[in-house]
Design a protein around this motif. Structure first.
Motif, mmCIF file in Angstrom:
data_model
loop_
_atom_site.group_PDB
_atom_site.id
_atom_site.type_symbol
_atom_site.label_atom_id
_atom_site.label_comp_id
_atom_site.label_asym_id
_atom_site.label_seq_id
_atom_site.Cartn_x
_atom_site.Cartn_y
_atom_site.Cartn_z
ATOM 1 N N PHE A 69 -25.634 -2.255 -1.716
ATOM 2 C CA PHE A 69 -25.766 -3.511 -0.980
ATOM 3 C C PHE A 69 -25.640 -3.277 0.526
ATOM 4 O O PHE A 69 -26.385 -3.863 1.311
ATOM 5 N N CYS A 70 -24.724 -2.419 0.934
ATOM 6 C CA CYS A 70 -24.584 -2.114 2.360
ATOM 7 C C CYS A 70 -25.864 -1.484 2.918
ATOM 8 O O CYS A 70 -26.333 -1.863 3.986
ATOM 9 N N TYR A 75 -24.494 -7.387 3.186
ATOM 10 C CA TYR A 75 -23.092 -7.088 3.443
ATOM 11 C C TYR A 75 -22.141 -8.040 2.722
ATOM 12 O O TYR A 75 -21.106 -7.610 2.212
ATOM 13 N N LYS A 76 -22.490 -9.300 2.684
ATOM 14 C CA LYS A 76 -21.628 -10.264 1.996
ATOM 15 C C LYS A 76 -21.516 -9.919 0.508
ATOM 16 O O LYS A 76 -20.443 -9.953 -0.076
ATOM 17 N N VAL A 81 -18.625 -7.585 -4.402
ATOM 18 C CA VAL A 81 -18.469 -6.545 -5.422
ATOM 19 C C VAL A 81 -17.186 -5.744 -5.167
ATOM 20 O O VAL A 81 -16.494 -5.368 -6.104
ATOM 21 N N PHE A 82 -16.865 -5.531 -3.906
ATOM 22 C CA PHE A 82 -15.645 -4.802 -3.546
ATOM 23 C C PHE A 82 -14.406 -5.448 -4.177
ATOM 24 O O PHE A 82 -13.478 -4.755 -4.601
ATOM 25 N N LEU A 100 -18.198 0.652 3.512
ATOM 26 C CA LEU A 100 -17.822 -0.595 4.178
ATOM 27 C C LEU A 100 -17.727 -0.442 5.689
ATOM 28 O O LEU A 100 -17.975 -1.406 6.423
ATOM 29 N N LEU A 101 -17.429 0.751 6.169
ATOM 30 C CA LEU A 101 -17.409 0.973 7.615
ATOM 31 C C LEU A 101 -18.790 0.817 8.226
ATOM 32 O O LEU A 101 -18.919 0.421 9.383
ATOM 33 N N SER A 102 -19.831 1.102 7.442
ATOM 34 C CA SER A 102 -21.192 0.925 7.954
ATOM 35 C C SER A 102 -21.471 -0.541 8.287
ATOM 36 O O SER A 102 -22.241 -0.851 9.178
ATOM 37 N N VAL A 103 -20.815 -1.453 7.602
ATOM 38 C CA VAL A 103 -20.966 -2.879 7.886
ATOM 39 C C VAL A 103 -20.432 -3.178 9.280
ATOM 40 O O VAL A 103 -21.068 -3.875 10.067
#
Length: 111
Positions: A69-70, A75-76, A81-82, A100-103
């Motif tokens: 997804f990222c 992102y949402k 899912v996280f 998640l850091l890529s977000v």
């Protein structure tokens, strides 16, 4: 590869996995979910459908969906899912954090 060929490949893979019973195997379903995520937006729904059929996901299977997804800019959805880590009493690992850091990297660049 055009969309028609991908659809035929998808149907063939899913049919064979179901026929042989491998669709209930965690490693097979995780690999299939990853494959769908790599086909970009055309098959994100299919990836999530396969992932949702996993009764007891592991860290790797959740990471595949979060990362997918990222990478597709959803992102949402990746954060939704996280949240499943806590639902299944699993711990995120370094792959989760990197995904998640890529977000945040994107949000900083966008201002």
């Amino acid at each position: 590869m055009d969309l028609c060929a991908i659809s035929v490949l998808r149907c063939t893979v899913v049919f064979n996995l179901t026929k042989t019973g491998f669709n209930s195997h965690i490693y097979t379903t995780t690999a299939l979910t990853d494959m769908y995520m790599k086909f970009k937006h055309q098959f994100l729904y299919s990836a999530l459908k396969v992932f949702d059929e996993i009764t007891e996901p592991n860290t790797t299977s959740i990471n595949v969906v979060v990362s997918g997804f990222c990478q597709n800019g959803c992102y949402k959805r990746s954060f939704e899912v996280f949240k499943r880590f806590s639902k299944f009493k699993l711990r995120p690992d370094s792959v989760t954090v990197a995904s998640l850091l890529s977000v945040y990297d994107v949000s900083v660049k966008d201002g």
